[in-house]
Design a protein around this motif. Structure first.
Motif, PDB file in Angstrom:
ATOM      1  N   ARG A 144       2.024  17.060   5.290  1.00 47.25           N
ATOM      2  CA  ARG A 144       2.243  17.166   6.733  1.00 47.25           C
ATOM      3  C   ARG A 144       3.505  16.467   6.979  1.00 47.25           C
ATOM      4  N   LEU A 145       3.586  15.503   6.385  1.00 49.31           N
ATOM      5  CA  LEU A 145       5.188  14.736   6.488  1.00 49.31           C
ATOM      6  C   LEU A 145       5.639  14.698   4.910  1.00 49.31           C
ATOM      7  N   THR A 146       6.815  15.213   4.981  1.00 49.75           N
ATOM      8  CA  THR A 146       7.542  14.992   3.670  1.00 49.75           C
ATOM      9  C   THR A 146       8.670  14.063   3.585  1.00 49.75           C
TER      10      THR A 146
ATOM     11  N   ARG B  28      -0.979   8.032   3.140  1.00 49.66           N
ATOM     12  CA  ARG B  28      -1.113   8.779   1.829  1.00 49.66           C
ATOM     13  C   ARG B  28      -1.554  10.192   2.216  1.00 49.66           C
ATOM     14  N   TYR B  29      -2.451  10.315   3.351  1.00 49.22           N
ATOM     15  CA  TYR B  29      -3.120  11.436   3.663  1.00 49.22           C
ATOM     16  C   TYR B  29      -1.866  12.408   4.119  1.00 49.22           C
ATOM     17  N   ASN B  30      -1.006  11.924   4.923  1.00 48.12           N
ATOM     18  CA  ASN B  30       0.179  12.633   5.411  1.00 48.12           C
ATOM     19  C   ASN B  30       0.892  13.284   4.704  1.00 48.12           C
TER      20      ASN B  30
ATOM     21  N   ASP C  53       0.887  -1.209  -0.009  1.00 43.35           N
ATOM     22  CA  ASP C  53      -0.001   0.194  -0.042  1.00 43.35           C
ATOM     23  C   ASP C  53       0.866   1.264  -0.013  1.00 43.35           C
ATOM     24  N   TYR C  54       0.371   2.267  -0.028  1.00 48.68           N
ATOM     25  CA  TYR C  54       0.796   3.532  -0.311  1.00 48.68           C
ATOM     26  C   TYR C  54       1.842   3.743   0.925  1.00 48.68           C
ATOM     27  N   ALA C  55       1.571   3.660   2.354  1.00 50.92           N
ATOM     28  CA  ALA C  55       2.261   3.956   3.051  1.00 50.92           C
ATOM     29  C   ALA C  55       3.745   3.160   3.365  1.00 50.92           C
TER      30      ALA C  55
END
Length: 217
Positions: free
Chosen positions: A196-198, A189-191, A68-70
């Motif tokens: 919010r997180l780079t 994914r949201y962060n 998944d994206y995370a």
């Protein structure tokens, strides 16, 4: 709190989660749809604690942060800092291996909407407590909590108070004589899409972890 016990791959102690996984297995027969075991080096110096398996990620593949994206940012960063043999985790049977690193989740089963209830976090904390005990006994040094729930679950498993170690991205807590707890926003994914997180912010956490680990060699 539930008496600590080692990870159980067939655990069904949380009725809501067990029923949810039964439905997932019906909807997606090829999915793992069971508790997800920790992954990585059993004598690691770094233990990363996430929230819970993602529906189409670890819940599908059976490996934390895989599919998944995370997992994209996580495994890419692990590889960059020498903790992984490859920069991508595709499936539980790919050749990727972790080096001096281990990954687990605060909650081992996929919760509905990826939101575990407090009682479920407490129930699953028994497994995390054993993992942290083994980690410390094997010379572990750095705990990385991805998000507030993981941070609080680590403190619960260690018998520490949240008020004494508040979550903050980039914070470093000396939770025991041997262990430091590092906080990061979750690599969801949201962060990442909301910045919010780079990638730079995430790498700074790992850079500090590596510096601190090197200083204790």
């Amino acid at each position: 709190m539930t008496v600590s016990s080692p990870f159980q791959p067939d655990c069904r102690d949380c009725p809501r989660l067990a029923q949810h996984l039964d439905q997932i297995k019906t909807d997606y027969p090829d999915y793992h749809a069971r508790p997800v075991a920790p992954f990585g080096d059993s004598s690691a110096k770094l233990l990363i604690v996430g929230l819970a398996p993602g529906l189409h990620g670890a819940n599908r593949t059976g490996r934390p942060f895989t599919g998944d994206y995370a997992g994209i940012l996580l495994y890419r960063t692990l590889h960059k800092f020498g903790f992984a043999s490859h920069d991508e985790s595709v499936s539980a049977d790919d050749p990727l291996r972790l080096i001096n690193c281990r990954i687990t989740n605060a909650v081992k089963c996929l919760p509905p909407a990826n939101k575990p209830q407090p009682a479920e976090i407490r129930q699953c904390n028994a497994f995390l407590a054993v993992e942290l005990d083994n980690f410390a006994r094997n010379g572990g040094q750095a705990l990385l909590a991805l998000g507030t729930i993981a941070h609080q679950a680590v403190l619960m498993a260690l018998g520490c108070r949240n008020a004494d170690f508040p979550f903050s991205h980039g914070a470093i807590h000396r939770v025991t004589e041997e262990l430091r707890l590092y906080d990061s926003y979750h690599c969801s994914r949201y962060n990442t899409q909301t910045r919010r997180l780079t990638g730079t912010m995430f790498e700074q956490i790992f850079d500090r972890i590596c510096q601190d680990m090197a200083a204790t060699q």
